[in-house]
Scaffold this motif. Structure first.
Motif, mmCIF file in Angstrom:
data_model
loop_
_atom_site.group_PDB
_atom_site.id
_atom_site.type_symbol
_atom_site.label_atom_id
_atom_site.label_comp_id
_atom_site.label_asym_id
_atom_site.label_seq_id
_atom_site.Cartn_x
_atom_site.Cartn_y
_atom_site.Cartn_z
ATOM 1 N N THR A 18 -5.204 6.659 32.945
ATOM 2 C CA THR A 18 -4.030 5.807 33.153
ATOM 3 C C THR A 18 -3.237 5.713 31.862
ATOM 4 O OG1 THR A 18 -5.256 3.789 32.576
ATOM 5 C CG2 THR A 18 -5.209 4.429 34.908
ATOM 6 N N ALA A 19 -1.951 5.430 31.982
ATOM 7 C CA ALA A 19 -1.083 5.298 30.805
ATOM 8 C C ALA A 19 -1.514 4.090 29.974
ATOM 9 C CB ALA A 19 0.367 5.160 31.234
ATOM 10 N N ILE A 20 -1.423 4.225 28.651
ATOM 11 C CA ILE A 20 -1.831 3.170 27.725
ATOM 12 C C ILE A 20 -0.597 2.582 27.048
ATOM 13 C CG2 ILE A 20 -3.179 2.585 25.689
ATOM 14 C CD1 ILE A 20 -5.019 4.900 26.267
ATOM 15 N N PRO A 21 -0.388 1.252 27.138
ATOM 16 C CA PRO A 21 0.736 0.621 26.444
ATOM 17 C C PRO A 21 0.376 0.297 24.990
ATOM 18 C CG PRO A 21 -0.430 -1.013 27.737
ATOM 19 C CD PRO A 21 -1.143 0.290 27.970
ATOM 20 N N TRP A 22 1.378 0.389 24.111
ATOM 21 C CA TRP A 22 1.170 -0.049 22.729
ATOM 22 C C TRP A 22 2.513 -0.311 22.072
ATOM 23 C CZ3 TRP A 22 0.529 3.440 17.976
ATOM 24 C CH2 TRP A 22 1.245 4.628 18.106
ATOM 25 N N SER A 23 2.479 -1.097 20.994
ATOM 26 C CA SER A 23 3.666 -1.392 20.202
ATOM 27 C C SER A 23 3.182 -1.862 18.834
ATOM 28 C CB SER A 23 4.538 -2.458 20.875
ATOM 29 O OG SER A 23 5.768 -2.613 20.191
ATOM 30 N N ALA A 24 2.766 -0.904 18.016
ATOM 31 C CA ALA A 24 2.107 -1.187 16.738
ATOM 32 C C ALA A 24 3.125 -1.455 15.631
ATOM 33 C CB ALA A 24 1.199 -0.025 16.368
ATOM 34 N N GLY A 25 2.612 -1.860 14.465
ATOM 35 C CA GLY A 25 3.509 -2.148 13.357
ATOM 36 C C GLY A 25 2.816 -2.178 12.009
ATOM 37 N N HIS A 26 3.646 -2.246 10.974
ATOM 38 C CA HIS A 26 3.190 -2.361 9.587
ATOM 39 C C HIS A 26 3.527 -3.748 9.047
ATOM 40 C CE1 HIS A 26 2.391 1.985 9.073
ATOM 41 N NE2 HIS A 26 3.425 2.137 9.901
ATOM 42 N N HIS A 27 2.745 -4.177 8.060
ATOM 43 C CA HIS A 27 2.920 -5.509 7.468
ATOM 44 C C HIS A 27 2.930 -5.363 5.940
ATOM 45 C CE1 HIS A 27 2.734 -9.759 6.873
ATOM 46 N NE2 HIS A 27 2.164 -10.071 8.017
ATOM 47 N N PHE A 28 3.856 -4.549 5.419
ATOM 48 C CA PHE A 28 3.888 -4.261 3.986
ATOM 49 C C PHE A 28 4.175 -5.514 3.167
ATOM 50 C CE2 PHE A 28 5.561 -0.096 5.729
ATOM 51 C CZ PHE A 28 4.401 0.629 5.489
ATOM 52 N N TYR A 29 3.299 -5.797 2.227
ATOM 53 C CA TYR A 29 3.517 -6.878 1.261
ATOM 54 C C TYR A 29 4.097 -6.255 -0.015
ATOM 55 C CZ TYR A 29 0.733 -10.315 3.892
ATOM 56 O OH TYR A 29 0.256 -11.194 4.841
ATOM 57 N N PHE A 30 5.399 -6.375 -0.202
ATOM 58 C CA PHE A 30 6.042 -5.823 -1.392
ATOM 59 C C PHE A 30 6.106 -6.875 -2.495
ATOM 60 C CE2 PHE A 30 7.776 -3.072 1.957
ATOM 61 C CZ PHE A 30 7.549 -1.828 1.397
ATOM 62 N N SER A 31 5.755 -6.455 -3.713
ATOM 63 C CA SER A 31 5.870 -7.357 -4.859
ATOM 64 C C SER A 31 7.335 -7.658 -5.121
ATOM 65 C CB SER A 31 5.253 -6.719 -6.105
ATOM 66 O OG SER A 31 3.862 -6.568 -5.955
ATOM 67 N N LEU A 32 7.631 -8.943 -5.285
ATOM 68 C CA LEU A 32 9.012 -9.362 -5.528
ATOM 69 C C LEU A 32 8.995 -10.703 -6.249
ATOM 70 C CD1 LEU A 32 11.969 -8.359 -4.516
ATOM 71 C CD2 LEU A 32 11.819 -10.362 -3.044
ATOM 72 N N PRO A 33 9.741 -10.834 -7.364
ATOM 73 C CA PRO A 33 10.555 -9.818 -8.027
ATOM 74 C C PRO A 33 9.693 -8.838 -8.834
ATOM 75 C CG PRO A 33 10.602 -11.845 -9.290
ATOM 76 C CD PRO A 33 9.809 -12.141 -8.051
ATOM 77 N N TRP A 34 10.305 -7.724 -9.254
ATOM 78 C CA TRP A 34 9.542 -6.778 -10.063
ATOM 79 C C TRP A 34 10.183 -6.525 -11.430
ATOM 80 C CZ3 TRP A 34 11.520 -4.735 -5.272
ATOM 81 C CH2 TRP A 34 12.597 -3.862 -5.381
ATOM 82 N N HIS A 35 11.089 -7.403 -11.831
ATOM 83 C CA HIS A 35 11.641 -7.358 -13.188
ATOM 84 C C HIS A 35 11.426 -8.708 -13.853
ATOM 85 C CE1 HIS A 35 14.090 -4.234 -11.124
ATOM 86 N NE2 HIS A 35 14.031 -3.623 -12.293
ATOM 87 N N ASP A 36 11.050 -8.677 -15.108
ATOM 88 C CA ASP A 36 10.932 -9.919 -15.875
ATOM 89 C C ASP A 36 12.301 -10.590 -15.961
ATOM 90 O OD1 ASP A 36 8.257 -9.487 -16.311
ATOM 91 O OD2 ASP A 36 8.545 -8.561 -18.286
ATOM 92 N N GLY A 37 12.308 -11.899 -15.762
ATOM 93 C CA GLY A 37 13.532 -12.667 -15.913
ATOM 94 C C GLY A 37 14.396 -12.726 -14.669
ATOM 95 N N LEU A 38 14.007 -11.984 -13.605
ATOM 96 C CA LEU A 38 14.759 -12.043 -12.354
ATOM 97 C C LEU A 38 14.004 -12.856 -11.317
ATOM 98 C CD1 LEU A 38 16.212 -8.420 -11.919
ATOM 99 C CD2 LEU A 38 17.155 -10.369 -13.175
ATOM 100 N N SER A 39 14.722 -13.328 -10.313
ATOM 101 C CA SER A 39 14.113 -14.080 -9.217
ATOM 102 C C SER A 39 14.586 -13.497 -7.894
ATOM 103 C CB SER A 39 14.491 -15.559 -9.309
ATOM 104 O OG SER A 39 15.893 -15.729 -9.156
#
Length: 307
Positions: free
Chosen positions: A159-180
């Motif tokens: 039988t056909a299989i349903p799916w709807s997957a995804g990614h949950h990337f945790y990006f570092s932010l900020p990545w420059h000193d002195g920025l927000s």
């Protein structure tokens, strides 16, 4: 170069590819944990965030890396009841938030100097919630300034299989000193944007910005659909050092391909930018829900690079 390192009694893998270091734990949720760069001045820059106090015995709930969301992303509902979904055969079944891969065990299929492939070993809980004969495989390939990740669902049943997957990337932010956060912006042109209500419905957000600063409240839990391009960019407002996410290989993705932006609090050291196959609660909404026919397979591909 690939090596296995001991991290609090856990055998995690480390890849050195030019200036980049990638750390992953293939057996535990096929989790990419961290990506960092060695800069020309000898300092390091985290691209993918990983907390120093992470509990690898409870990796599913660590706020970092890339938790794998399968078979469905986020919360599912059945007629207003959270934690359930109604399968195509009409039967109501349980469904954990984000599914069963992020807390699942994987077996390594291949590992080499530029990545790995691992296959989910369905738990008993997963088999009850998602009773199909399938293989779900996660593949990573690492380059000096990029990585590529494929999710593949193979249907071994009748039988056909349903799916709807995804990614949950945790990006570092900020990545420059002195920025927000206010110094960085996300550009993700789309025709529709939503929030999810308490019963699983999508509530339109109007108007919404194509580009917005990471300090703007509207970005939190914003669900963008009907993307105008498969390329999503974010970085400093000046335009240098962008991070580029490319979803699939079509210039305009399938209509209900989704991008979610989320963070936990104003002072979190990360911001999540998450490409999904479809919006949350896709089985009930029938939006962004994909089906793999018997004997067939489908791949969901994403690339992340430094522009």
């Amino acid at each position: 170069m690939l090596e296995t390192i001991d991290m609090n009694g856990h055998p995690v893998r480390k890849w050195q590819v030019g200036a980049s270091t990638f750390i992953a734990y293939p057996e535990a949720g096929a989790r990419l944990m961290n990506w960092h760069l060695c800069l020309a001045d000898g300092n390091y820059r985290d691209v993918i965030h990983w907390p120093e106090d992470a509990d690898l015995d409870n990796i599913a709930h660590v706020r970092g890396g890339n938790p794998v969301l399968f078979p469905f992303s986020a919360r599912t509902f059945d007629r207003g009841d959270i934690g359930y979904w109604r399968a195509p055969d009409g039967e109501r079944r349980p469904m954990a938030m984000h599914g069963y891969a992020r807390q699942g065990r994987f077996e390594i299929m291949t590992e080499h100097d530029h990545g790995f492939a691992a296959k989910l070993i369905p738990s008993e809980e997963c088999k009850v919630a998602y009773p199909y004969d399938f293989s779900f495989i996660v593949r990573y390939r690492f380059e000096q300034l990029a990585f590529y990740v494929d999710y593949e669902l193979e249907n071994h049943g009748s039988t056909a299989i349903p799916w709807s997957a995804g990614h949950h990337f945790y990006f570092s932010l900020p990545w420059h000193d002195g920025l927000s956060r206010k110094d960085y912006q996300l550009s993700a042109p789309a025709k529709k944007a939503f929030h999810q209500d308490g019963e699983g419905k999508l509530v339109p957000v109007k108007p919404f910005p194509e580009a917005a600063g990471f300090d703007e409240e509207i970005l939190v839990d914003l669900i963008r659909c009907k993307l105008k391009s498969n390329e999503v960019r974010f970085g400093p407002r000046g335009g240098e050092e962008d991070i580029l996410i490319r979803i699939g290989d079509q210039k305009v993705p399938a209509p209900w391909t989704t991008l979610v932006s989320w963070t936990m609090s104003d002072d979190s050291p990360f911001y999540c930018v998450e490409p999904w196959m479809g919006p949350p609660n896709s089985p009930e909404l029938q939006k962004g829900l994909h089906f793999v026919e018997p004997g067939k397979s489908e791949v969901f591909s994403v690339a992340v690079s430094l522009a």
